[in-house]
Every structure is written in C-alpha cells, then in structure tokens.
Design a protein around this motif. Structure first.
Motif, PDB file in Angstrom:
ATOM      1  N   ARG A  18       3.084   4.951  14.173  1.00  0.00           N
ATOM      2  CA  ARG A  18       2.520   5.922  13.233  1.00  0.00           C
ATOM      3  C   ARG A  18       3.027   5.676  11.817  1.00  0.00           C
ATOM      4  N   LEU A  19       4.331   5.405  11.690  1.00  0.00           N
ATOM      5  CA  LEU A  19       4.882   5.087  10.369  1.00  0.00           C
ATOM      6  C   LEU A  19       4.201   3.853   9.781  1.00  0.00           C
ATOM      7  N   PHE A  20       4.061   2.838  10.603  1.00  0.00           N
ATOM      8  CA  PHE A  20       3.470   1.570  10.151  1.00  0.00           C
ATOM      9  C   PHE A  20       2.021   1.749   9.724  1.00  0.00           C
ATOM     10  N   LEU A  21       1.227   2.426  10.531  1.00  0.00           N
ATOM     11  CA  LEU A  21      -0.205   2.567  10.241  1.00  0.00           C
ATOM     12  C   LEU A  21      -0.454   3.449   9.024  1.00  0.00           C
ATOM     13  N   THR A  22       0.284   4.555   8.900  1.00  0.00           N
ATOM     14  CA  THR A  22       0.084   5.435   7.742  1.00  0.00           C
ATOM     15  C   THR A  22       0.459   4.724   6.447  1.00  0.00           C
ATOM     16  N   ARG A  23       1.533   3.966   6.462  1.00  0.00           N
ATOM     17  CA  ARG A  23       1.923   3.236   5.252  1.00  0.00           C
ATOM     18  C   ARG A  23       0.942   2.092   4.955  1.00  0.00           C
ATOM     19  N   THR A  24       0.508   1.394   5.991  1.00  0.00           N
ATOM     20  CA  THR A  24      -0.429   0.285   5.793  1.00  0.00           C
ATOM     21  C   THR A  24      -1.737   0.757   5.179  1.00  0.00           C
ATOM     22  N   GLY A  26      -2.325   3.626   3.720  1.00  0.00           N
ATOM     23  CA  GLY A  26      -2.078   4.250   2.420  1.00  0.00           C
ATOM     24  C   GLY A  26      -1.999   3.221   1.307  1.00  0.00           C
ATOM     25  N   ILE A  27      -1.271   2.126   1.565  1.00  0.00           N
ATOM     26  CA  ILE A  27      -1.187   1.044   0.581  1.00  0.00           C
ATOM     27  C   ILE A  27      -2.557   0.409   0.374  1.00  0.00           C
ATOM     28  N   ALA A  28      -3.317   0.208   1.472  1.00  0.00           N
ATOM     29  CA  ALA A  28      -4.650  -0.387   1.363  1.00  0.00           C
ATOM     30  C   ALA A  28      -5.564   0.477   0.498  1.00  0.00           C
ATOM     31  N   ALA A  29      -5.506   1.804   0.700  1.00  0.00           N
ATOM     32  CA  ALA A  29      -6.343   2.704  -0.102  1.00  0.00           C
ATOM     33  C   ALA A  29      -5.983   2.612  -1.577  1.00  0.00           C
ATOM     34  N   GLY A  30      -4.692   2.544  -1.877  1.00  0.00           N
ATOM     35  CA  GLY A  30      -4.268   2.425  -3.270  1.00  0.00           C
ATOM     36  C   GLY A  30      -4.699   1.113  -3.901  1.00  0.00           C
ATOM     37  N   LEU A  31      -4.533   0.009  -3.157  1.00  0.00           N
ATOM     38  CA  LEU A  31      -4.935  -1.301  -3.684  1.00  0.00           C
ATOM     39  C   LEU A  31      -6.442  -1.366  -3.937  1.00  0.00           C
ATOM     40  N   LEU A  79       1.426  -6.420   5.432  1.00  0.00           N
ATOM     41  CA  LEU A  79       2.725  -6.979   5.052  1.00  0.00           C
ATOM     42  C   LEU A  79       3.591  -5.933   4.359  1.00  0.00           C
ATOM     43  N   LEU A  80       3.034  -5.282   3.334  1.00  0.00           N
ATOM     44  CA  LEU A  80       3.807  -4.287   2.595  1.00  0.00           C
ATOM     45  C   LEU A  80       4.126  -3.073   3.458  1.00  0.00           C
ATOM     46  N   GLY A  81       3.178  -2.689   4.342  1.00  0.00           N
ATOM     47  CA  GLY A  81       3.433  -1.567   5.244  1.00  0.00           C
ATOM     48  C   GLY A  81       4.565  -1.877   6.209  1.00  0.00           C
ATOM     49  N   THR A  82       4.618  -3.119   6.692  1.00  0.00           N
ATOM     50  CA  THR A  82       5.705  -3.533   7.577  1.00  0.00           C
ATOM     51  C   THR A  82       7.053  -3.451   6.869  1.00  0.00           C
ATOM     52  N   ILE A  83       7.129  -4.004   5.677  1.00  0.00           N
ATOM     53  CA  ILE A  83       8.399  -4.019   4.932  1.00  0.00           C
ATOM     54  C   ILE A  83       8.841  -2.600   4.597  1.00  0.00           C
ATOM     55  N   LEU A  84       7.909  -1.758   4.155  1.00  0.00           N
ATOM     56  CA  LEU A  84       8.266  -0.386   3.801  1.00  0.00           C
ATOM     57  C   LEU A  84       8.725   0.399   5.030  1.00  0.00           C
ATOM     58  N   THR A  85       8.060   0.194   6.162  1.00  0.00           N
ATOM     59  CA  THR A  85       8.454   0.886   7.399  1.00  0.00           C
ATOM     60  C   THR A  85       9.845   0.473   7.846  1.00  0.00           C
ATOM     61  N   LEU A  86      10.102  -0.829   7.859  1.00  0.00           N
ATOM     62  CA  LEU A  86      11.402  -1.318   8.322  1.00  0.00           C
ATOM     63  C   LEU A  86      12.528  -0.975   7.346  1.00  0.00           C
ATOM     64  N   MET A 292       2.153 -10.595  10.051  1.00  0.00           N
ATOM     65  CA  MET A 292       2.896  -9.921   8.984  1.00  0.00           C
ATOM     66  C   MET A 292       4.153  -9.194   9.460  1.00  0.00           C
ATOM     67  N   PRO A 293       4.143  -8.464  10.607  1.00  0.00           N
ATOM     68  CA  PRO A 293       5.402  -7.845  11.050  1.00  0.00           C
ATOM     69  C   PRO A 293       6.511  -8.854  11.312  1.00  0.00           C
ATOM     70  N   LEU A 294       6.130 -10.032  11.782  1.00  0.00           N
ATOM     71  CA  LEU A 294       7.130 -11.071  12.040  1.00  0.00           C
ATOM     72  C   LEU A 294       7.726 -11.592  10.738  1.00  0.00           C
ATOM     73  N   LEU A 295       6.887 -11.794   9.707  1.00  0.00           N
ATOM     74  CA  LEU A 295       7.381 -12.300   8.427  1.00  0.00           C
ATOM     75  C   LEU A 295       8.152 -11.223   7.660  1.00  0.00           C
TER      76      LEU A 295
END
Length: 365
Positions: A18-24, A26-31, A79-86, A292-295
């Motif tokens: 849930r954290l990952f998807l909401t951030r992903t 959300g970032i996509a909508a902003g971009l 990618l950005l959602g993964t980094i922000l979540t972690l 992306m989660p791996l990188l």
C-alpha cells in the motif's frame, strides 16, 4: 516450502504494498500534471490558431497526450516510489525490525516486487489498448496541423509510392493484400525525370502483377490534351504492401497489430529488424517496473552501519536512471541494425537485473 513463506506476514506485505502503490501513483500524477502543463504551453497556441478550434479541441489534445505521458512517467514513478517507500521504512527502523525477525533482503522486497508486477501488467494493458490508439490519432491530427479530422476507419490516406521514374498518389486505401482497394489514384508518368502525362482514376484494384484503375483520364503534358482511356492496368510490379505498409508506426500499433504488420512485411521480403525490436520492447518496457524495486533497494539496506541515507537514495536513483539511458540507447542501436532485435529490447533489463542483485547482495554483507 509454501510459496507464501517467502513473503513477510500478510499484514506487513499489504502495508508495504500500500505504501509503495500510493507513493508510486502519487508521483506519477504529479509528473504527468507538470509535463502536461508544460506541453500545453507550447501546443495550445497551435491548436487555437486553427479557425473553429476552441476549448473542446484543447481538451481533446489533453485526452490524447495524457496517455502518452502516463506511459512515460510510470517506470520513473515506480523507481521513485520504491526509494521513497524504503527510505521512510528505514527512517522508522521498520527495515531493521524485519531483518531482525529473520527475513532476508529478498523477502523484505518481495511485496514490492509483487506489487510492481501488477503495475507492469496494468501498464502493458494500458499501453496496448489506450496509448497506441491515442498516439495514432494524435499523429494523424498533428499531420493536418490540428485541423478537423475525417472519421478514422483504419484506412491509410494520402499515400505516395514510387514505381521507377513514375510516382503514384492514392487518396485512400482500404483492405490488405489481394483485397486492397485504391481510391483517388493519380499516376505521374515520368521519363528521365521529366513529366510526360498524368493519369487519374477514381478507383483501382489489384489485377495480376499490376493495378487496374478506371474509368481513367490521361492528360498529355506536351499537347495539353485530356483524353478518356477507360480501364487500364498500371504500376506493374508494385506490391499491395507498398501501399498498405509503406510506413509502419510501431508506437501507434498494438502488440497484435504490430506482429501482423511484421508478418506482412516479412512475407513481402522487406526488412523488419527495427520493428521486431519495438515489438519486443512492448513487453520489456512495462516489465521494467519489476526491476525498479531491485535497483532502488540500495536505499533500504546497510543504513544502520553507514547512516548515509541520502547518498544511498542517490545511488538508487542513479542506477534506475542509468537503466533508462541504457534501454533507450539499446533500442536506438536496434533500430539502426547494430543490435539484434531481442538483444536490443532485453539486454538492458538482464544487465541491470544482475547489477541490482549484485548491489543488493553487497549491501547485505
């Protein structure tokens, strides 16, 4: 071993996904919002500069350009959602708690990998059903400088084919192969680069190795006389695919339609390597979300010892953006014929999968 044992508990897995998807998203909508706004600043004047165009045409442009920008933004957002979540979980010591419970790095990432696989599947379906159609329509609209478009029935219009010195112009083509029908045929009969005559006919169809057009008229340039010549066979040796597949826009075709076009071109003995690379990339492109989660995982592990959260986040972003650079480079080389199609589409994915695994294992040591 039960497959579910590879994941954390159901509660933790759902929380991370849930954290990952909401951030992903959300970032996509902003971009997409930022990119679309900037794009409208340059295109709205062209749209409104056409007589009769107004707010409806601007909104139509948004509906056509928006899907392209969404498809462009999704991999970066993952990618950005993964980094922000972690990063968030690391700052709250949640990663440390998961590691202390006996989970490996791959088990910690498992919920994000599964969620990103879902994103990849949705992305492929969205690209195949929505983005390709929007791209094809937008390309047609831009070719007429945002003027009114005739109804799209899947036919090709305004096609030019060269037959030796002669030039053939066709207003529209319907059908494929032996069933192809030409409408509005104009043949420019040239000898040594000089125009000899112009033959026009309202319709044409394939007959033998040529095209029978009629009822035709012939304008003789030297005498200036216009004569009716009835039905006549022209353009001998010109294949149907030269009309129907003169240009194939891979971005404007779905996976199935592009595969069919490649089959037609291959059957006609025409080169298809660049299109084959684009076909494979329709699969590898959306699947890059799983990578992306791996990188980006470098932002999660090893922080307890180094304490350099920002540096690790930058490393994760650098690895992700390096993949996109390598992917575009390989696809360009494939289009030039320097790389085989399969290698052009999949080599960056496999290379950065190995790099991501190496970095992840190194971070755990």
């Amino acid at each position: 071993m039960n497959v579910t044992s590879f994941f954390p508990s159901r509660t933790v897995a759902a929380y991370m996904a849930r954290l990952f998807l909401t951030r992903t998203f959300g970032i996509a909508a902003g971009l997409v919002l930022v990119l679309l706004t900037l794009n409208l600043l340059s295109e709205s004047s062209k749209i409104l500069g056409v007589a009769g165009n107004g707010q409806a045409e601007v909104m139509r442009y948004v509906s056509l350009r928006g899907p392209q920008l969404i498809a462009f933004a999704i991999p970066y957002s993952v990618l950005l959602g993964t980094i922000l979540t972690l990063m968030t979980m690391n700052q709250n010591s949640e990663i440390i708690a998961l590691k202390a419970s006996g989970l490996s790095a791959h088990q910690v990432l498992a919920p994000l990998l599964l969620a990103s696989l879902g994103v990849a599947i949705v992305s492929f379906a969205f690209n195949d059903r929505v983005v390709t159609r929007a791209t094809a329509t937008l390309n047609r609209w831009q070719k007429v400088d945002y003027a009114a478009l005739p109804p799209d029935r899947g036919d090709r219009t305004n096609v030019w084919v060269r037959d030796g010195d002669d030039l053939i112009e066709v207003d529209s083509i319907a059908g494929r192969g032996a069933t192809a029908r030409l409408a509005g045929v104009t043949l420019y009969d040239r000898t040594g680069g000089s125009l000899v005559s112009i033959i026009r006919a309202p319709a044409g169809k394939l007959e033998g190795d040529g095209w029978r057009i009629g009822p035709a008229t012939r304008f003789d340039v030297a005498s200036g006389q216009l004569t009716s010549i009835g039905s006549v066979v022209v353009a001998r040796g010109v294949r149907p695919d030269q009309f129907t597949l003169g240009t194939v826009d891979a971005d404007g075709l779905s996976f199935g339609a592009l595969r069919a076009a490649i089959g037609d071109l291959g059957g006609a003995g025409r080169p298809t390597k660049a299109l084959e690379g684009s076909l494979w990339h329709k699969l590898s492109g959306p699947l890059s979300s799983v990578l992306m989660p791996l990188l980006g995982a470098v932002a999660a592990f090893g922080l307890a010892r180094s304490g350099q959260l920002f540096v690790r986040a930058v490393i994760g972003m650098a690895l992700g953006f390096a993949y996109f650079v390598a992917d575009n480079f390989a696809l360009a080389m494939g289009n030039l014929g320097a790389y085989p199609p399969f290698l052009a589409a999949w080599a960056p994915f496999l290379l950065f999968f190995l790099i991501g695994e190496a970095v992840l294992i190194r971070s755990e040591e």
